[in-house]
Design a protein around this motif. Structure first.
Motif, PDB file in Angstrom:
ATOM      1  N   ARG A 136      44.623 -26.874 -44.736  1.00 57.11           N
ATOM      2  CA  ARG A 136      43.228 -27.025 -45.152  1.00 57.11           C
ATOM      3  C   ARG A 136      42.322 -25.906 -44.638  1.00 57.11           C
ATOM      4  NH1 ARG A 136      40.955 -32.481 -46.777  1.00 57.11           N
ATOM      5  NH2 ARG A 136      42.751 -33.609 -47.601  1.00 57.11           N
ATOM      6  N   ASP A 137      42.824 -25.043 -43.767  1.00 56.88           N
ATOM      7  CA  ASP A 137      42.025 -23.898 -43.329  1.00 56.88           C
ATOM      8  C   ASP A 137      41.552 -23.086 -44.531  1.00 56.88           C
ATOM      9  OD1 ASP A 137      42.480 -24.649 -40.735  1.00 56.88           O
ATOM     10  OD2 ASP A 137      43.946 -23.088 -40.309  1.00 56.88           O
ATOM     11  N   ALA A 138      42.377 -23.049 -45.579  1.00 57.06           N
ATOM     12  CA  ALA A 138      42.069 -22.239 -46.763  1.00 57.06           C
ATOM     13  C   ALA A 138      40.854 -22.762 -47.530  1.00 57.06           C
ATOM     14  CB  ALA A 138      43.278 -22.181 -47.697  1.00 57.06           C
ATOM     15  N   LEU A 139      40.411 -23.978 -47.242  1.00 60.92           N
ATOM     16  CA  LEU A 139      39.267 -24.539 -47.962  1.00 60.92           C
ATOM     17  C   LEU A 139      38.002 -23.706 -47.760  1.00 60.92           C
ATOM     18  CD1 LEU A 139      39.760 -28.371 -47.298  1.00 60.92           C
ATOM     19  CD2 LEU A 139      40.428 -27.068 -49.336  1.00 60.92           C
ATOM     20  N   GLN A 140      37.924 -22.965 -46.664  1.00 59.74           N
ATOM     21  CA  GLN A 140      36.750 -22.122 -46.421  1.00 59.74           C
ATOM     22  C   GLN A 140      36.618 -21.009 -47.448  1.00 59.74           C
ATOM     23  OE1 GLN A 140      37.480 -18.881 -43.134  1.00 59.74           O
ATOM     24  NE2 GLN A 140      38.578 -20.709 -42.474  1.00 59.74           N
ATOM     25  N   LEU A 141      37.679 -20.720 -48.182  1.00 58.42           N
ATOM     26  CA  LEU A 141      37.687 -19.634 -49.167  1.00 58.42           C
ATOM     27  C   LEU A 141      37.145 -20.071 -50.532  1.00 58.42           C
ATOM     28  CD1 LEU A 141      41.238 -18.246 -48.339  1.00 58.42           C
ATOM     29  CD2 LEU A 141      39.052 -17.205 -47.692  1.00 58.42           C
ATOM     30  N   ILE A 142      36.959 -21.354 -50.720  1.00 59.17           N
ATOM     31  CA  ILE A 142      36.519 -21.869 -52.013  1.00 59.17           C
ATOM     32  C   ILE A 142      35.156 -21.307 -52.400  1.00 59.17           C
ATOM     33  CG2 ILE A 142      35.781 -23.959 -53.243  1.00 59.17           C
ATOM     34  CD1 ILE A 142      37.856 -25.498 -51.561  1.00 59.17           C
ATOM     35  N   ASP A 143      35.061 -20.872 -53.633  1.00 64.66           N
ATOM     36  CA  ASP A 143      33.765 -20.490 -54.217  1.00 64.66           C
ATOM     37  C   ASP A 143      33.832 -20.787 -55.709  1.00 64.66           C
ATOM     38  OD1 ASP A 143      35.149 -18.346 -55.411  1.00 64.66           O
ATOM     39  OD2 ASP A 143      34.497 -16.903 -53.898  1.00 64.66           O
ATOM     40  N   ASN A 144      32.952 -20.187 -56.482  1.00 66.43           N
ATOM     41  CA  ASN A 144      32.921 -20.487 -57.919  1.00 66.43           C
ATOM     42  C   ASN A 144      34.162 -19.990 -58.667  1.00 66.43           C
ATOM     43  OD1 ASN A 144      30.399 -21.739 -57.746  1.00 66.43           O
ATOM     44  ND2 ASN A 144      29.308 -19.800 -58.013  1.00 66.43           N
ATOM     45  N   LYS A 145      34.935 -19.087 -58.043  1.00 61.63           N
ATOM     46  CA  LYS A 145      36.122 -18.525 -58.697  1.00 61.63           C
ATOM     47  C   LYS A 145      37.432 -18.896 -58.001  1.00 61.63           C
ATOM     48  CE  LYS A 145      36.190 -15.882 -61.614  1.00 61.63           C
ATOM     49  NZ  LYS A 145      36.020 -14.417 -61.540  1.00 61.63           N
ATOM     50  N   ILE A 146      37.340 -19.546 -56.850  1.00 62.27           N
ATOM     51  CA  ILE A 146      38.535 -19.839 -56.056  1.00 62.27           C
ATOM     52  C   ILE A 146      38.639 -21.341 -55.797  1.00 62.27           C
ATOM     53  CG2 ILE A 146      39.723 -19.463 -53.847  1.00 62.27           C
ATOM     54  CD1 ILE A 146      38.235 -16.765 -53.657  1.00 62.27           C
ATOM     55  N   LYS A 147      39.823 -21.897 -56.076  1.00 64.22           N
ATOM     56  CA  LYS A 147      40.125 -23.298 -55.801  1.00 64.22           C
ATOM     57  C   LYS A 147      41.327 -23.362 -54.864  1.00 64.22           C
ATOM     58  CE  LYS A 147      38.649 -24.730 -60.449  1.00 64.22           C
ATOM     59  NZ  LYS A 147      39.098 -25.359 -61.730  1.00 64.22           N
ATOM     60  N   VAL A 148      41.506 -24.514 -54.233  1.00 69.32           N
ATOM     61  CA  VAL A 148      42.656 -24.725 -53.352  1.00 69.32           C
ATOM     62  C   VAL A 148      43.412 -25.961 -53.816  1.00 69.32           C
ATOM     63  CG1 VAL A 148      43.415 -25.301 -51.015  1.00 69.32           C
ATOM     64  CG2 VAL A 148      41.599 -23.605 -51.359  1.00 69.32           C
ATOM     65  N   PHE A 149      44.730 -25.799 -53.986  1.00 68.58           N
ATOM     66  CA  PHE A 149      45.589 -26.900 -54.421  1.00 68.58           C
ATOM     67  C   PHE A 149      46.498 -27.305 -53.272  1.00 68.58           C
ATOM     68  CE2 PHE A 149      49.456 -28.612 -56.455  1.00 68.58           C
ATOM     69  CZ  PHE A 149      48.892 -29.595 -57.267  1.00 68.58           C
ATOM     70  N   LEU A 150      46.372 -28.564 -52.842  1.00 67.39           N
ATOM     71  CA  LEU A 150      47.202 -29.117 -51.775  1.00 67.39           C
ATOM     72  C   LEU A 150      48.250 -30.015 -52.411  1.00 67.39           C
ATOM     73  CD1 LEU A 150      44.365 -30.141 -49.270  1.00 67.39           C
ATOM     74  CD2 LEU A 150      45.733 -28.056 -49.211  1.00 67.39           C
ATOM     75  N   PRO A 151      49.539 -29.664 -52.332  1.00 61.79           N
ATOM     76  CA  PRO A 151      50.568 -30.484 -52.981  1.00 61.79           C
ATOM     77  C   PRO A 151      50.677 -31.854 -52.350  1.00 61.79           C
ATOM     78  CG  PRO A 151      51.571 -28.792 -51.600  1.00 61.79           C
ATOM     79  CD  PRO A 151      50.104 -28.496 -51.639  1.00 61.79           C
ATOM     80  N   GLY A 152      51.112 -32.825 -53.133  1.00 64.59           N
ATOM     81  CA  GLY A 152      51.273 -34.178 -52.642  1.00 64.59           C
ATOM     82  C   GLY A 152      52.406 -34.279 -51.637  1.00 64.59           C
ATOM     83  N   ARG A 153      52.388 -35.354 -50.885  1.00 68.35           N
ATOM     84  CA  ARG A 153      53.434 -35.595 -49.892  1.00 68.35           C
ATOM     85  C   ARG A 153      53.641 -37.086 -49.758  1.00 68.35           C
ATOM     86  NH1 ARG A 153      53.431 -33.324 -43.626  1.00 68.35           N
ATOM     87  NH2 ARG A 153      55.362 -34.332 -42.982  1.00 68.35           N
ATOM     88  N   GLY A 154      54.847 -37.543 -50.066  1.00 64.75           N
ATOM     89  CA  GLY A 154      55.116 -38.968 -50.022  1.00 64.75           C
ATOM     90  C   GLY A 154      54.240 -39.699 -51.043  1.00 64.75           C
ATOM     91  N   LYS A 155      53.475 -40.671 -50.561  1.00 64.76           N
ATOM     92  CA  LYS A 155      52.587 -41.426 -51.442  1.00 64.76           C
ATOM     93  C   LYS A 155      51.230 -40.743 -51.631  1.00 64.76           C
ATOM     94  CE  LYS A 155      54.663 -45.926 -50.388  1.00 64.76           C
ATOM     95  NZ  LYS A 155      54.415 -47.308 -49.891  1.00 64.76           N
ATOM     96  N   ARG A 156      51.014 -39.657 -50.883  1.00 63.23           N
ATOM     97  CA  ARG A 156      49.744 -38.943 -51.011  1.00 63.23           C
ATOM     98  C   ARG A 156      49.762 -38.065 -52.264  1.00 63.23           C
ATOM     99  NH1 ARG A 156      48.899 -36.573 -44.870  1.00 63.23           N
ATOM    100  NH2 ARG A 156      48.927 -38.579 -43.764  1.00 63.23           N
TER     101      ARG A 156
END
Length: 309
Positions: A136-156
């Motif tokens: 989740r450190d990468a979330l700081q990079l989000i802007d109008n052109k950048i998104k972050v995708f966190l893959p699922g894990r187990g039931k998440r």
């Protein structure tokens, strides 16, 4: 708009290693749980996110500038298991056979490489960037052109963070995640933060004053109990900021032509997957299903070429 997928190899490998059972071995006894999960997550990313371009960043097993700034950086993390380290060369093999360009840079982390490539690519009006990571450190990079995708894990379930999703969860702008860690710290990276300031207080300070600098510019307006802590820990707060901030101005360049997800050598790829006994993943290779359909078309039209998707 064309999509660039940037993959944090280190984060995905670690997630895969701890998510997939150690019973995943070849008949020869080679442990493959991390590299299997790594490959599976990447193939899922290709299918779900449908990028035109892709690149991947790896960490090097050497100290970074953050370790030089603060000897305690990540010091509380347990030593990486040899069973995971032994699978890293296989991850490189997978990336090479899939023809995905990869980046490493001594003194920096994969996050810094991705941050730099993402921000530079985001300047292109035709490009949207998605970062595939388990960190989740990468979330700081989000802007109008950048998104972050966190893959699922187990039931998440998998999560796609754009600016709106981030604001809904954190209540402040993505860039302020650095200021948040400077105040509240980050135990996973052993970033100290301000002693006695927790997540709730850090969030309140940021939503009211904005940046760490502005918080310190308004100390006289902050309640005495918190103000005393901030004054006492000022050096630590700004050190923590430096540790938490992902670098975005490294001397790196992404060649979009070489980053196109193009035809790869499917024969060599299948051969490697068979060696690793990744039979279930062969059918998920980009273009594999289409290839079977294309056989009929090629017989009708020998000049027809097979695409990646």
């Amino acid at each position: 708009m064309e999509r660039l997928l940037l993959i944090d190899a280190h984060a995905i490998l670690h997630r895969a290693y701890h998510a997939f059972p150690k019973t995943l071995k070849t008949k020869k006894g080679e442990l493959t749980n991390a590299v299997y999960g790594f490959t599976s997550i990447i193939l899922t990313g290709f299918k779900q996110l449908k990028p035109k371009y892709a690149a991947i960043a790896f960490d090097l097993p050497k100290p970074t500038f953050r370790h030089r700034k603060f000897k305690g950086y990540k010091a509380k993390r347990p030593k990486t298991d040899e069973e995971l380290i032994n699978q890293i060369p296989r991850a490189y093999e997978i990336i090479k056979v899939l023809n995905i360009p990869f980046f490493v840079k001594e003194g920096y982390e994969a996050d810094d490489i991705i941050g730099t490539l993402a921000k530079k690519a985001g300047q292109n009006k035709k490009i949207e960037v998605v970062i595939l990571t388990g960190d989740r450190d990468a979330l700081q990079l989000i802007d109008n052109k950048i998104k972050v995708f966190l893959p699922g894990r187990g039931k998440r379930p998998s999560l796609m963070f754009d600016k709106k999703a981030f604001l809904n969860q954190y209540l402040f702008e993505p860039r302020r995640l650095i200021d948040y860690k400077a105040l509240a710290g980050d135990s996973s990276d052993n970033i100290p933060g301000v002693r006695g300031v927790g997540p709730k207080t850090a969030t309140n300070l940021i939503t009211k004053y904005g940046s760490l600098k502005e918080i310190y510019n308004n100390l006289e307006r902050i309640e005495e109990k918190v103000r005393i802590k901030l004054i006492k820990e000022k050096k630590i707060a700004f050190l923590s900021y430096d540790l938490a901030e992902i670098q975005i101005n490294l001397n790196l360049k992404l060649d979009f032509k070489k980053s196109i997800l193009k035809d790869y050598n499917q024969t060599k790829t299948i051969s490697l997957f068979e060696e690793l006994e990744f039979k279930s993943l062969i059918y998920r290779l980009p273009g594999y299903i289409k290839q079977e359909k294309e056989i009929i078309n090629i017989k009708k039209d020998p000049n027809k070429q097979m695409g990646l998707f």
